[in-house]
Design a protein around this motif. Structure first.
Motif: not given
Length: 485
Positions: A297-321
């Motif tokens: 598990g990882l807890v997300v403390m801060r996300t830049p305004g131009n980054v969406t957790l559900g659209a990163t290359p790592e998410y699309l590659a299935g590295h996390y949910i």
């Protein structure tokens, strides 16, 4: 014209302005009265003094090669008439030369140890009391007990002070009729919030803090009315929550529900590792931290305004949910093994099912069911994205499967009607299940269940129970026979 010249040599009156002798140097340090040396030398001065001393000792012991010596009867001379030194004297001279050569480095190393020496001296001063290293543990334990005793005394003094202060303060709580009449006017939320805290303070020690002539039910009626108004809950649900928690903890629970839970993600160990994933996300400007009780598990403390957790290359590659931290717990309690068969009755969107598949390393079989066909689409998408290959997806009424129960009442039913038993979940997170709730009494083993509350663990609420099937036979009981009859 002019003055007659006098060409006789004139006597010199002095050395002249430019020829004046330089005055004696003035040193910034004072000399010792006995030895005439500085009281304190710098590191460089110490090095030079030591080097000169070693050189002078070497010169005294070794005469010049060109110096002729008068031979004695016991002295041996070489072919050139010079004194021949013994092997021991030659070794001693070479040793002195080596000392002079490395004096600078030895002095430097000594200076580098000054801080450590000071620290050791401080430790020696602290150990002057005669305590040995072997007794450190006992001293620490004694100091810990003394500190704990002191804290208890301070807490007792604080409680006594609070009781004394409460005795001096006469809190007046309006009646239910007065509160309802007040609600006919524009609502003052600040006043209601203050009254909620005052009422909870009185209920915490009702016998000492209540007003004369008023019962506990009067205070509870006002308390429930104010809570329902302030937090927008209906009275039926608020009564159930009050039975579960009590006045003070209920306020903490309701306040926790007003705050958003931290965003958490789970690493897909079929494709990556948590450390690698965290490094990739941090490189994208996403500030993440590990969950102490989870390995994935990882807890997300801060996300830049131009980054969406559900659209990163790592998410699309299935590295996390994206998954709530509390939904990690049932899978951790289940602890599936490779090659097993698992049924997930309400599987969508697939957080727990993909977690089980990752632990089983895509072996065995997972039957993933969900009644809502629209939610099954998300389930299929997550399985494809995360590389799950050991799952069978169905969409039907879960009641057609062998019954899966939750919460103490239905777990109690399962213990009575099925040949199963509760086993420890192996989780450090969560409070024990209820053994009694109001007039209901449950099996003592219900303490093995786990309840997760938002106000205690900052996670979504969850109930976890681990049942072990003893046999395929159903447990017969009188109630069951009566139902069949």
């Amino acid at each position: 014209m002019g003055r007659a010249g006098n060409f006789q040599e004139k006597p010199k009156k002095g050395p002249g302005r430019k020829a004046r002798k330089q005055q004696a140097p003035v040193f910034s340090f004072k000399l010792n009265e006995d030895g005439g040396e500085p009281k304190k030398l710098s590191r460089r001065q110490k090095q030079r003094a030591k080097k000169r001393e070693l050189k002078s000792q070497t010169k005294e012991k070794r005469p010049s090669k060109k110096q002729k010596v008068t031979p004695h009867e016991d002295d041996e001379l070489d072919s050139q008439g010079e004194e021949q030194f013994s092997p021991d004297e030659i070794a001693e001279l070479e040793q002195n030369e080596q000392k002079a050569k490395f004096a600078l480095f030895e002095e430097s190393s000594d200076e580098d140890q000054d801080e450590e020496d000071r620290g050791e001296n401080d430790e020696e001063e602290e150990d002057d009391s005669g305590v040995d290293d072997d007794d450190d543990y006992g001293d620490l334990e004694a100091a810990s007990k003394k500190l704990e005793k002191k804290k208890k005394a301070e807490m007792a003094d604080a409680d006594a002070y609070m009781e004394e202060s409460a005795a001096k303060i006469n809190l007046h709580i309006p009646t239910l009729a007065e509160v309802q009449k007040e609600l006919e006017q524009p609502v003052d939320m600040a006043n209601i919030n203050s009254r909620i805290k005052d009422t909870a303070f009185v209920l915490a020690d009702f016998n000492k803090r209540r007003e004369e002539g008023r019962s506990r039910s009067d205070y509870l009626a006002v308390f429930l009315q104010d809570l329902s108004t302030y937090y927008s809950y209906n009275k039926f649900l608020m009564e159930k929550l009050l039975d579960m928690f009590g006045p003070t903890e209920l306020i903490e629970f309701l306040e926790a529900n007003e705050l958003p839970r931290p965003v958490t993600i789970r690493t897909n160990t079929l494709k990556t590792r948590r450390k690698i994933l965290a490094t990739s996300l941090i490189a994208r400007g996403i500030d993440v931290d590990t969950i102490s009780w989870s390995k994935v598990g990882l807890v997300v403390m801060r996300t830049p305004g131009n980054v969406t957790l559900g659209a990163t290359p790592e998410y699309l590659a299935g590295h996390y949910i994206l998954q709530g931290a509390s939904s990690f717990l049932p899978v951790m309690a289940l602890a599936p093994k490779e090659g097993e068969k698992v049924l997930d009755v309400c599987a969508a969107p697939g957080g727990k099912s993909t977690h089980i598949a990752a632990i089983m390393r895509n072996t065995g079989m997972i039957v993933c069911n969900d009644l809502n066909r629209e939610r099954v689409k998300a389930l299929v998408g997550n399985f494809h994205r995360m590389g799950i290959t050991n799952a069978v997806i169905t969409s039907q009424d879960g009641r057609t499967f062998p019954k899966v129960e939750e919460n103490e009442a239905v777990i109690e039913y399962a213990l009575k009607k099925r040949n199963v038993k509760l086993v420890p979940t192996g989780l450090d997170v969560g409070k024990p299940g209820f053994v009694k709730y109001r007039e209901s009494r449950f099996n003592p083993s219900m303490e093995l269940c786990k309840r997760v509350y938002p106000h205690t663990y900052n996670m979504d609420g969850f109930f976890i129970a681990k049942l072990k099937k003893m046999s395929e036979m159903e447990t017969k009981s009188n109630d069951h026979d009566e139902e069949e009859g």
